[in-house]
Design an enzyme around this catalytic site. Structure first.
Site, PDB file in Angstrom:
ATOM      1  N   HIS A 190      29.294  -1.196  11.316  1.00 34.11           N
ATOM      2  CA  HIS A 190      29.097  -1.380   9.875  1.00 34.11           C
ATOM      3  C   HIS A 190      30.453  -1.257   9.185  1.00 34.11           C
ATOM      4  O   HIS A 190      30.966  -0.161   8.973  1.00 34.11           O
ATOM      5  CB  HIS A 190      28.136  -0.309   9.344  1.00 34.11           C
ATOM      6  CG  HIS A 190      27.630  -0.573   7.960  1.00 34.11           C
ATOM      7  ND1 HIS A 190      28.395  -0.381   6.845  1.00 34.11           N
ATOM      8  CD2 HIS A 190      26.424  -1.021   7.513  1.00 34.11           C
ATOM      9  CE1 HIS A 190      27.689  -0.674   5.758  1.00 34.11           C
ATOM     10  NE2 HIS A 190      26.492  -1.071   6.145  1.00 34.11           N
TER      11      HIS A 190
ATOM     12  N   CYS B  69       0.864  -1.178   0.000  1.00 40.18           N
ATOM     13  CA  CYS B  69       0.000   0.000   0.000  1.00 40.18           C
ATOM     14  C   CYS B  69       0.897   1.223   0.000  1.00 40.18           C
ATOM     15  O   CYS B  69       2.020   1.175  -0.493  1.00 40.18           O
ATOM     16  CB  CYS B  69      -0.946  -0.024   1.198  1.00 40.18           C
ATOM     17  SG  CYS B  69      -0.122  -0.156   2.793  1.00 40.18           S
TER      18      CYS B  69
END
Length: 619
Positions: free
Chosen positions: A543, A26
């Site tokens: 990271h 949606c």
């Protein structure tokens, strides 16, 4: 944002392509049908950058992405190798869950077309109101039939999405929609009504019902077709199956649709409209008020798509909706009002920035960023939004506000309340929306406090484990190298502190150790990123490198698994610095505190560090 990588992370954490039986989306969320929901890693998904939340409701596994959802949907469909949503195996689901899932799957794909049609109608209403055009001009007539196409041919749009949901041929389904709308059939219906003479196919009577803009008839017809088509396939001789299968399917389903199923759907639609009219006449204030209060909860669970068909049916049968859309309008703009109040009252820059953008989006009609990013997270704005939405919905219910053309309920679609013999619905909708925003804004300004203040004031009543995240603590260096500011990282996700606050290390050694005592929440399958939950409360993301996800684990080796408990200094992973550089990737390693909004301040050293040296201090 790397949409390809995000889709890959989602695919892995929902149990792989084999666990997905259907995908739709949606405005802000992916809606997956999973064969086995227990295989999905809810918490790991919530920790993935780019995912705002996870909801399981109505037979669907819903992943809240935000306005970028379409960019994630496409690569996810390709990776899952799903050309058309295959539909879930619903045998084990509750009837209500199956109904909601079916309605959601049918109506969600057509909402853009309905929204476009509604917005064109809204623009026309404005142009006529301000006398830019007249309703007799060619400009008006052209724009009007463009908008009407979305409503008039609704059975064909629904036929396509229903066919996908019921797993049958969408083109034959659309042909059935065309049968209901064919000019010759419409002319026969008009003649039958005028003469009183019944329409008959041989000796079978055909109802003189009109199906333009109808909802239920075509859904029931396509559902029936989903049973007829396999039988036609089974009984058709292989040599001529190409001809006989579609012939039998259309003849049987088309005749049954015109004689029995279509009229039944027409009667059911009329009955629903009559019930809605009765509610509107006797307790018209009740439904908008309840929708205004509880619509956020419906959005959170995804069940709001289960009631939208009722509003569409109301507009298609009686010309307007008075029960659902006015309440949704009050609720949506109240969500925005609450978020905007947070943006003003909060003293934290990161909360102010998110709340202001989410608030503007919500008052325009898309509430998920405000709902998940601000209101649900801090609770008091949610209460304020429910109060504001309820009062605004009550006012619009009492004044019998009518919505004529739909669209996503918000300030941008206020013109969809222009229609009928006067402008009362538009004026009262504007007043109701203003009331909802103002009340939610004022209540939020009174009761909202930044998270730290709330925790300090309720110290005696708060569980000790909940206070860990706010205690002063240290994060040691997980990698040896030179510490630099996040602003030097060539990735806006880190340099703009979207993921969290902290620092980066230019590594001198390819070794990652645990910087705290805690638990490994996630080790990405590409081995380049590690998320750790410290025992003291901090949530840490390490990271290694920029865009190193594209290496797919090459040059990396891990020695721990997701869920493992670690102590400071435990070796978690190694990586080949020169190998990564040879592939053209930057090895700078951001180390960020992802739950930074739970702290007053986060400071890092500015020097060369060895592993386990003092690195980040959290207060």
């Amino acid at each position: 944002m790397d949409y390809q990588n995000l889709a890959k992370e989602i695919l892995e954490k929902v149990g792989g392509a084999g666990n997905i039986t259907g995908i739709i989306h949606c405005a802000t969320r992916l809606r997956l049908n999973l064969a086995d929901e227990s295989k999905a890693k809810d918490q790991a998904l919530k920790n993935v950058p780019g995912i705002m939340g996870v909801v399981k409701k109505g037979g669907q596994f819903q992943i809240v992405i935000g306005s970028d959802v379409a960019s994630v949907y496409k690569p996810l469909m390709e990776m899952a190798d799903i050309k058309v949503s295959k539909g879930p195996d619903q045998g084990h689901k509750k009837i209500l869950d199956r109904l909601i899932d079916t309605l959601t799957g049918i109506f969600t794909p057509i909402l853009p077309a309905i929204t476009a049609a509604g917005m064109i109608k809204a623009i026309l209403a404005i142009l006529v109101t301000f006398k830019v055009v007249t309703n007799t001009s060619q400009a008006y007539q052209i724009l009007n039939f463009m908008a009407d196409a979305g409503f008039y041919f609704l059975p064909i749009l629904l036929a396509s999405s229903a066919a996908h949901k019921f797993k049958c041929n969408p083109y034959m389904a659309m042909m059935l929609g065309g049968i209901l709308l064919h000019p010759s059939f419409i002319a026969m219906v008009a003649a039958s009504k005028e003469s009183g003479e019944a329409i008959k196919l041989f000796s079978l009577p055909i109802s003189n019902a009109g199906y333009a803009s109808s909802v239920l008839p075509i859904i029931l017809i396509v559902w029936f077709m989903s049973y007829v088509e396999p039988i036609a396939d089974k009984i058709s001789p292989k040599a001529v199956k190409f001809f006989t299968k579609p012939l039998l399917t259309i003849l049987v389903t088309g005749i049954a649709g015109l004689v029995l199923i279509g009229p039944l759907g027409y009667i059911l639609s009329s009955y629903v409209a009559s019930v809605m009219n009765g509610i509107n006449e006797h307790v018209g204030w009740l439904a908008p008020m309840l929708i205004g209060i509880f619509s956020p909860l419906l959005v959170m669970t995804g069940t709001h798509y289960g009631i939208i068909p009722i509003a569409i049916n109301n507009r298609m049968t009686i010309g307007y909706d008075t029960l659902l859309y006015p309440g949704m309008l009050g609720s949506n703009v109240a969500q925005g009002g609450a978020a905007l109040a947070v943006s003003i009252k909060s003293k934290k820059p990161e909360i102010k920035q998110l709340a202001s953008s989410a608030g503007i989006t919500a008052v325009c009609g898309i509430t998920e960023p405000a709902l998940y990013g601000i209101n649900m997270k801090y609770k008091t704005p949610m209460y304020a939004a429910m109060i504001g939405g309820g009062i605004g919905g009550l006012f619009m219910g009492i004044t019998k506000v009518r919505n004529y053309s739909g669209g996503s309920p918000g300030l941008l679609t206020l013109p969809s309340y222009i229609g009928g013999d006067n402008m009362n619905s538009f004026y009262f909708a504007c007043i109701g929306a203003a009331m909802s925003i103002a009340i939610a804004f004022i209540v939020t300004m009174v009761i909202y406090k930044d998270p730290i203040e709330d925790d300090l004031e309720s110290l005696n009543d708060t569980d000790a484990s909940e206070l860990k995240a706010h205690a002063p603590q240290s994060v040691l260096a997980p990698i040896a190298g030179k510490v630099v500011a996040l602003s030097e990282v060539n990735d806006s996700t880190f340099s703009d502190e979207i993921v969290g606050k902290g620092a980066a290390i230019i590594p001198s050694e390819g070794k990652v150790v645990a910087p705290v005592d805690g638990k490994i929440v996630t080790i990405f399958n590409t081995k380049h990123a590690i998320a750790i939950q410290a025992d003291s409360g901090a949530e840490i993301l390490i990271h290694v490198g920029i865009d190193t996800v594209k290496l797919e684990g090459k040059y990396f080796e891990v020695f721990k698994n997701t869920g493992d408990t670690v102590k400071k200094g435990d070796l978690i992973a190694t990586f080949d610095i020169e190998g990564i550089k040879s592939e053209g990737f930057d090895v700078i390693t951001p180390v960020v505190i992802t739950n930074h909004d739970s702290y007053v301040g986060i400071k890092s050293v500015d020097k060369v560090v060895k592993t386990l040296d003092t690195f980040i201090e959290i207060n």
